[in-house]
Design a protein around this motif. Structure first.
Motif, PDB file in Angstrom:
ATOM      1  N   ASP A   1       0.807  -1.223   0.000  1.00 47.89           N
ATOM      2  CA  ASP A   1       0.000   0.000   0.000  1.00 47.89           C
ATOM      3  C   ASP A   1       0.839   1.273   0.000  1.00 47.89           C
ATOM      4  O   ASP A   1       0.309   2.378   0.175  1.00 47.89           O
ATOM      5  CB  ASP A   1      -0.940   0.013   1.217  1.00 47.89           C
ATOM      6  CG  ASP A   1      -0.191  -0.046   2.545  1.00 47.89           C
ATOM      7  OD1 ASP A   1       1.043  -0.252   2.533  1.00 47.89           O
ATOM      8  OD2 ASP A   1      -0.840   0.094   3.602  1.00 47.89           O
ATOM      9  N   THR A   2       2.142   1.141  -0.230  1.00 49.33           N
ATOM     10  CA  THR A   2       3.047   2.292  -0.124  1.00 49.33           C
ATOM     11  C   THR A   2       3.463   2.821  -1.494  1.00 49.33           C
ATOM     12  O   THR A   2       3.899   2.054  -2.359  1.00 49.33           O
ATOM     13  CB  THR A   2       4.307   1.902   0.680  1.00 49.33           C
ATOM     14  OG1 THR A   2       3.912   1.437   1.975  1.00 49.33           O
ATOM     15  CG2 THR A   2       5.237   3.098   0.836  1.00 49.33           C
TER      16      THR A   2
ATOM     17  N   HIS B   1      -7.577   6.788  -0.240  1.00 51.29           N
ATOM     18  CA  HIS B   1      -7.402   7.028   1.202  1.00 51.29           C
ATOM     19  C   HIS B   1      -6.523   5.984   1.870  1.00 51.29           C
ATOM     20  O   HIS B   1      -6.049   6.198   2.989  1.00 51.29           O
ATOM     21  CB  HIS B   1      -8.769   7.059   1.891  1.00 51.29           C
ATOM     22  CG  HIS B   1      -9.524   8.331   1.671  1.00 51.29           C
ATOM     23  ND1 HIS B   1      -9.226   9.497   2.349  1.00 51.29           N
ATOM     24  CD2 HIS B   1     -10.539   8.631   0.833  1.00 51.29           C
ATOM     25  CE1 HIS B   1     -10.035  10.455   1.946  1.00 51.29           C
ATOM     26  NE2 HIS B   1     -10.842   9.962   1.020  1.00 51.29           N
ATOM     27  N   PHE B   2      -6.298   4.849   1.210  1.00 50.44           N
ATOM     28  CA  PHE B   2      -5.526   3.775   1.830  1.00 50.44           C
ATOM     29  C   PHE B   2      -4.068   3.766   1.390  1.00 50.44           C
ATOM     30  O   PHE B   2      -3.305   2.885   1.783  1.00 50.44           O
ATOM     31  CB  PHE B   2      -6.191   2.428   1.538  1.00 50.44           C
ATOM     32  CG  PHE B   2      -7.543   2.298   2.179  1.00 50.44           C
ATOM     33  CD1 PHE B   2      -7.667   1.815   3.472  1.00 50.44           C
ATOM     34  CD2 PHE B   2      -8.690   2.718   1.520  1.00 50.44           C
ATOM     35  CE1 PHE B   2      -8.906   1.715   4.090  1.00 50.44           C
ATOM     36  CE2 PHE B   2      -9.934   2.628   2.124  1.00 50.44           C
ATOM     37  CZ  PHE B   2     -10.049   2.132   3.411  1.00 50.44           C
TER      38      PHE B   2
ATOM     39  N   GLN C   1      -0.231   4.889   1.413  1.00 49.49           N
ATOM     40  CA  GLN C   1       0.710   5.352   2.427  1.00 49.49           C
ATOM     41  C   GLN C   1       1.995   5.841   1.773  1.00 49.49           C
ATOM     42  O   GLN C   1       2.315   5.445   0.650  1.00 49.49           O
ATOM     43  CB  GLN C   1       1.038   4.218   3.412  1.00 49.49           C
ATOM     44  CG  GLN C   1      -0.152   3.666   4.160  1.00 49.49           C
ATOM     45  CD  GLN C   1      -0.723   4.634   5.185  1.00 49.49           C
ATOM     46  OE1 GLN C   1      -0.109   5.657   5.500  1.00 49.49           O
ATOM     47  NE2 GLN C   1      -1.897   4.320   5.719  1.00 49.49           N
ATOM     48  N   LYS C   2       2.711   6.716   2.472  1.00 48.15           N
ATOM     49  CA  LYS C   2       4.013   7.182   2.025  1.00 48.15           C
ATOM     50  C   LYS C   2       5.101   6.404   2.764  1.00 48.15           C
ATOM     51  O   LYS C   2       4.887   5.956   3.893  1.00 48.15           O
ATOM     52  CB  LYS C   2       4.159   8.680   2.288  1.00 48.15           C
ATOM     53  CG  LYS C   2       3.175   9.538   1.500  1.00 48.15           C
ATOM     54  CD  LYS C   2       3.367  11.002   1.829  1.00 48.15           C
ATOM     55  CE  LYS C   2       2.383  11.879   1.045  1.00 48.15           C
ATOM     56  NZ  LYS C   2       2.533  13.317   1.373  1.00 48.15           N
TER      57      LYS C   2
ATOM     58  N   GLN D   1       3.059   7.171   8.145  1.00 47.40           N
ATOM     59  CA  GLN D   1       1.799   6.444   8.115  1.00 47.40           C
ATOM     60  C   GLN D   1       0.657   7.423   8.403  1.00 47.40           C
ATOM     61  O   GLN D   1       0.738   8.218   9.338  1.00 47.40           O
ATOM     62  CB  GLN D   1       1.793   5.328   9.161  1.00 47.40           C
ATOM     63  CG  GLN D   1       2.669   4.133   8.796  1.00 47.40           C
ATOM     64  CD  GLN D   1       2.094   3.323   7.648  1.00 47.40           C
ATOM     65  OE1 GLN D   1       2.670   3.302   6.565  1.00 47.40           O
ATOM     66  NE2 GLN D   1       0.969   2.685   7.888  1.00 47.40           N
ATOM     67  N   ARG D   2      -0.373   7.370   7.600  1.00 44.68           N
ATOM     68  CA  ARG D   2      -1.529   8.236   7.821  1.00 44.68           C
ATOM     69  C   ARG D   2      -2.732   7.395   8.203  1.00 44.68           C
ATOM     70  O   ARG D   2      -2.846   6.234   7.799  1.00 44.68           O
ATOM     71  CB  ARG D   2      -1.815   9.069   6.567  1.00 44.68           C
ATOM     72  CG  ARG D   2      -2.176   8.267   5.347  1.00 44.68           C
ATOM     73  CD  ARG D   2      -2.125   9.121   4.075  1.00 44.68           C
ATOM     74  NE  ARG D   2      -3.030  10.240   4.117  1.00 44.68           N
ATOM     75  CZ  ARG D   2      -4.292  10.185   3.686  1.00 44.68           C
ATOM     76  NH1 ARG D   2      -4.785   9.051   3.213  1.00 44.68           N
ATOM     77  NH2 ARG D   2      -5.051  11.242   3.724  1.00 44.68           N
TER      78      ARG D   2
ATOM     79  N   VAL E   1      -6.386   5.764   8.212  1.00 45.36           N
ATOM     80  CA  VAL E   1      -7.272   5.372   7.116  1.00 45.36           C
ATOM     81  C   VAL E   1      -8.670   5.156   7.674  1.00 45.36           C
ATOM     82  O   VAL E   1      -8.842   4.851   8.859  1.00 45.36           O
ATOM     83  CB  VAL E   1      -6.767   4.100   6.401  1.00 45.36           C
ATOM     84  CG1 VAL E   1      -5.387   4.338   5.806  1.00 45.36           C
ATOM     85  CG2 VAL E   1      -6.749   2.913   7.354  1.00 45.36           C
TER      86      VAL E   1
ATOM     87  N   TYR F   1     -11.777  12.149   6.815  1.00 46.82           N
ATOM     88  CA  TYR F   1     -10.566  11.775   6.086  1.00 46.82           C
ATOM     89  C   TYR F   1     -10.537  12.570   4.787  1.00 46.82           C
ATOM     90  O   TYR F   1     -11.412  12.417   3.919  1.00 46.82           O
ATOM     91  CB  TYR F   1     -10.559  10.268   5.808  1.00 46.82           C
ATOM     92  CG  TYR F   1     -10.670   9.462   7.079  1.00 46.82           C
ATOM     93  CD1 TYR F   1      -9.533   9.050   7.771  1.00 46.82           C
ATOM     94  CD2 TYR F   1     -11.926   9.154   7.615  1.00 46.82           C
ATOM     95  CE1 TYR F   1      -9.636   8.332   8.958  1.00 46.82           C
ATOM     96  CE2 TYR F   1     -12.040   8.444   8.797  1.00 46.82           C
ATOM     97  CZ  TYR F   1     -10.896   8.037   9.466  1.00 46.82           C
ATOM     98  OH  TYR F   1     -11.001   7.336  10.655  1.00 46.82           O
TER      99      TYR F   1
END
Length: 338
Positions: free
Chosen positions: A23-24, A119-120, A122-123, A127-128, A130, A299
């Protein structure tokens, strides 16, 4: 185990490629098309030609920035629709060829579903939070205005949508009437900061349920401006900021009224924004205000992920990859929602 997905987005006038690892986001490259500015909107034929020129360099750059070799890609996800048919064909053809040559899975993605699942993403360095399921998403863009109940990454229900024009279309077409260059939505947002949002009143649609309508608002704005210019030829120049602020307030109020109603009816307090219009500062502020007043958990996507981009296609592809939902080489793109 890590999965590397190549995402391809070509639904309108931006050619984008992205590499994600699970997811990154490792890269998210976008090539715009300034050629449309002279025409006040996207010209489909010009858009498809530009995609043909941009697709290979954009994918090359995405792989380079991500530090990923072609043979390390596990699957390719592409936008199947909705969008401009000529533009979609370019991305679809490239994705099919890439997957066929590498003998890896091909994954078709619905462009609107991808906006929600952005929205899911990530960098690598942060982590942000969700959304938790189920959540309610207000998806607003140039071509769509929808209220969606999201029960899982691949299970979504549209509970309300526009019956005519979208919110983004209302912004852009009213901006065109004002003589502002394309795209006009961001300029309205910019000028609204210096204007009085209560200066003018425009008609709001009265639509039952959770559906939207913006065609009447556009007509009201057009007639209002025409009449004021007859009275005072300098009206536009003198009151531009107030016009932008009042128009923006009206559109945001229409969007928020239905969002609040949907949250009440569903009992959902996990609220997300998505789509190009989610970059609008007044809409973002209105949602955050409701978070404080109604106890919502909201969000709001990073600005870079509000517009069309391939990272959102890739994350949707990742969710589908885990479920084994692959596409065939025979799948044809679709311009409108099936």
């Amino acid at each position: 185990m890590s999965t590397i997905i190549l995402g391809i987005e070509s639904s309108c006038d931006d050619t984008s490629a992205s590499i994600i690892k699970n997811d990154t986001i490792l890269s998210n490259v976008i090539a715009g098309q300034a050629v449309h500015e002279a025409y006040g909107g996207v010209v489909p034929e010009l858009a498809s030609r530009a995609h043909q020129q941009n697709i290979v360099p954009v994918v090359h750059q995405a792989l380079k920035e991500a530090g990923v070799k072609v043979e390390e890609v596990d699957a390719v996800a592409y936008t199947r629709g909705p969008g401009l048919m000529g533009s979609l064909l370019v991305g679809t053809s490239f994705a099919k060829g890439f997957a066929l040559a590498r003998k890896i899975p091909l994954i078709e993605v619905n462009h609107l579903q991808a906006h929600v699942l952005a929205h899911f993403l990530q960098k690598p360095d942060a982590q942000r939070p969700v959304p938790s399921f189920p959540f309610l998403c207000l998806l607003v863009s140039g071509g769509n205005s929808q209220l969606i109940v999201v029960r899982s990454p691949l299970e979504m229900e549209i509970v309300g949508q526009t019956i005519d024009d979208a919110a983004g279309e209302a912004f852009d077409k009213c901006a065109k009437v004002m003589g502002l260059p394309y795209p006009g939505g961001p300029l309205i947002d910019k000028y609204a900061w210096e204007g009085d949002a209560a200066a003018f009143q425009f008609s709001k649609p009265r639509i039952a349920g959770l559906d939207y309508s913006f065609s009447g608002l556009k007509t009201s704005f057009l007639y209002f401006l025409r009449d004021r210019l007859k009275e005072n030829p300098d009206f536009m120049a003198e009151r531009r900021n107030d016009l932008c602020a009042s128009l923006q307030r009206t559109i945001v109020e229409v969007l928020m009224d239905k969002l609040i109603k949907a949250a009440k009816e569903t009992g959902i307090k996990e609220i997300a924004l998505a789509g190009g219009v989610s970059a609008n500062s007044a809409l973002r502020a209105a949602v955050q205000d409701m978070e404080r007043r109604r106890g919502w958990r909201t969000y709001i996507p990073d600005l870079a992920l509000t517009t069309d981009n391939a990272a959102m296609i890739a994350i949707t592809g990742w969710f589908k990859y885990r479920k084994g939902e692959f596409s065939s080489q025979e799948a044809a793109p679709f311009a409108r929602m099936p």
